[in-house]
Scaffold this motif. Structure first.
Motif, mmCIF file in Angstrom:
data_model
loop_
_atom_site.group_PDB
_atom_site.id
_atom_site.type_symbol
_atom_site.label_atom_id
_atom_site.label_comp_id
_atom_site.label_asym_id
_atom_site.label_seq_id
_atom_site.Cartn_x
_atom_site.Cartn_y
_atom_site.Cartn_z
ATOM 1 N N HIS A 162 0.811 -1.155 0.002
ATOM 2 C CA HIS A 162 0.106 -0.154 0.052
ATOM 3 C C HIS A 162 1.097 1.070 -0.074
ATOM 4 C CE1 HIS A 162 -2.822 -3.071 1.431
ATOM 5 N NE2 HIS A 162 -3.873 -2.020 0.879
ATOM 6 N N ARG A 163 0.432 2.376 -0.338
ATOM 7 C CA ARG A 163 0.970 3.685 -0.222
ATOM 8 C C ARG A 163 0.144 4.271 0.735
ATOM 9 N NH1 ARG A 163 -1.093 7.668 -3.470
ATOM 10 N NH2 ARG A 163 -2.550 6.992 -5.185
ATOM 11 N N ALA A 164 0.828 5.416 1.319
ATOM 12 C CA ALA A 164 -0.146 6.172 2.216
ATOM 13 C C ALA A 164 -0.325 7.511 1.558
ATOM 14 C CB ALA A 164 0.899 6.508 3.520
ATOM 15 N N LEU A 165 -1.615 7.998 1.804
ATOM 16 C CA LEU A 165 -2.238 9.478 1.294
ATOM 17 C C LEU A 165 -2.758 9.950 2.490
ATOM 18 C CD1 LEU A 165 -2.874 11.502 -1.053
ATOM 19 C CD2 LEU A 165 -4.969 9.986 -1.250
ATOM 20 N N VAL A 166 -2.218 11.417 2.775
ATOM 21 C CA VAL A 166 -2.635 12.132 3.996
ATOM 22 C C VAL A 166 -3.375 13.355 3.535
ATOM 23 C CG1 VAL A 166 -1.573 13.422 5.827
ATOM 24 C CG2 VAL A 166 -0.223 11.605 4.938
ATOM 25 N N HIS A 167 -4.674 13.250 4.161
ATOM 26 C CA HIS A 167 -5.433 14.146 3.893
ATOM 27 C C HIS A 167 -5.747 15.157 5.142
ATOM 28 C CE1 HIS A 167 -7.287 11.658 0.584
ATOM 29 N NE2 HIS A 167 -7.186 10.853 1.563
ATOM 30 N N VAL A 168 -5.611 16.450 4.883
ATOM 31 C CA VAL A 168 -5.882 17.495 5.883
ATOM 32 C C VAL A 168 -6.838 18.576 5.725
ATOM 33 C CG1 VAL A 168 -3.958 18.790 5.139
ATOM 34 C CG2 VAL A 168 -4.703 18.929 7.525
ATOM 35 N N VAL B 169 -6.755 15.416 10.296
ATOM 36 C CA VAL B 169 -6.199 14.612 9.630
ATOM 37 C C VAL B 169 -6.423 13.209 9.322
ATOM 38 C CG1 VAL B 169 -3.709 13.938 9.313
ATOM 39 C CG2 VAL B 169 -3.780 16.138 9.988
ATOM 40 N N VAL B 170 -6.513 12.617 7.921
ATOM 41 C CA VAL B 170 -6.891 11.198 7.911
ATOM 42 C C VAL B 170 -5.653 10.661 7.004
ATOM 43 C CG1 VAL B 170 -8.623 9.829 6.722
ATOM 44 C CG2 VAL B 170 -9.477 11.802 7.900
ATOM 45 N N ILE B 171 -5.229 9.639 7.701
ATOM 46 C CA ILE B 171 -4.307 8.824 6.776
ATOM 47 C C ILE B 171 -5.064 7.612 6.127
ATOM 48 C CG2 ILE B 171 -1.889 7.594 6.757
ATOM 49 C CD1 ILE B 171 -1.348 9.360 9.247
ATOM 50 N N GLU B 172 -4.811 7.511 4.906
ATOM 51 C CA GLU B 172 -5.559 6.613 4.092
ATOM 52 C C GLU B 172 -4.277 5.590 3.437
ATOM 53 O OE1 GLU B 172 -8.830 6.346 0.547
ATOM 54 O OE2 GLU B 172 -7.661 8.086 0.683
ATOM 55 N N ALA B 173 -4.544 4.198 3.540
ATOM 56 C CA ALA B 173 -3.562 3.501 2.901
ATOM 57 C C ALA B 173 -4.356 2.857 1.391
ATOM 58 C CB ALA B 173 -3.308 2.111 3.604
ATOM 59 N N LEU B 174 -3.644 3.058 0.506
ATOM 60 C CA LEU B 174 -4.120 2.727 -0.750
ATOM 61 C C LEU B 174 -3.450 1.557 -1.597
ATOM 62 C CD1 LEU B 174 -4.618 6.410 -2.379
ATOM 63 C CD2 LEU B 174 -6.436 4.746 -1.386
ATOM 64 N N PRO B 175 -4.213 0.657 -2.282
ATOM 65 C CA PRO B 175 -3.322 -0.544 -2.540
ATOM 66 C C PRO B 175 -2.460 0.219 -3.815
ATOM 67 C CG PRO B 175 -5.685 -0.928 -2.320
ATOM 68 C CD PRO B 175 -5.451 0.341 -2.137
ATOM 69 N N GLU B 176 -1.156 -0.455 -4.127
ATOM 70 C CA GLU B 176 -0.616 -0.012 -5.020
ATOM 71 C C GLU B 176 -0.482 -0.681 -6.453
ATOM 72 O OE1 GLU B 176 3.582 1.668 -3.571
ATOM 73 O OE2 GLU B 176 3.509 -0.137 -3.024
#
Length: 132
Positions: free
Chosen positions: A106-112, A125-132
């Motif tokens: 996965h790769r992390a995506l940080v939303h703020v 802040v929400v940290i989301e893990a997205l499949p690569e």
């Protein structure tokens, strides 16, 4: 999948007092050069600094460390995308913790999101893990 959520509410008056009392000592300890440049250009410096302070606190909570375990203030920088949307750039201990909580493959995506309504500034802040 969501791997971290954090929020923070910051009293702008507290940041104003810190700016008045400690000046550069406070801003250089907590904020990156880019954050200082952006906030210092504003007529209302304190709300800008307060939003960024809240974002750092919220990010540290989302990482699951708080301001500990090798995560330092300047490891988290509020930056703006070309669209103007804020995001966080993580370095040092914050980047290491982000890598540690991100599942393999996965790769992390940080939303703020940032807001203020004096006397308060707020960040989520929400940290989301997205499949690569």
């Amino acid at each position: 999948m969501i791997i971290g959520i954090g929020s923070d509410l910051c009293d702008i008056r507290r940041i104003t007092r810190s700016l008045e009392r400690f000046g550069d000592r406070f801003t250089h300890r907590v904020f990156t050069e880019g954050e200082r440049a952006r906030s210092d250009r504003r007529a209302a410096r304190a709300p800008s600094y307060a939003r960024r302070f809240a974002a750092k606190e919220a990010c540290a909570k989302a990482l699951g460390t708080g301001m500990a375990q090798g995560v330092f203030w300047r490891d988290m920088e509020v930056v703006n995308l070309p669209s103007g949307r804020p995001t966080l750039r993580l370095t040092g201990g914050a980047a290491a913790q982000l890598a540690a909580i991100t599942p393999a493959g996965h790769r992390a995506l940080v939303h703020v999101t940032l807001t203020d309504d004096p006397p308060l500034a707020q960040a989520f802040v929400v940290i989301e893990a997205l499949p690569e």
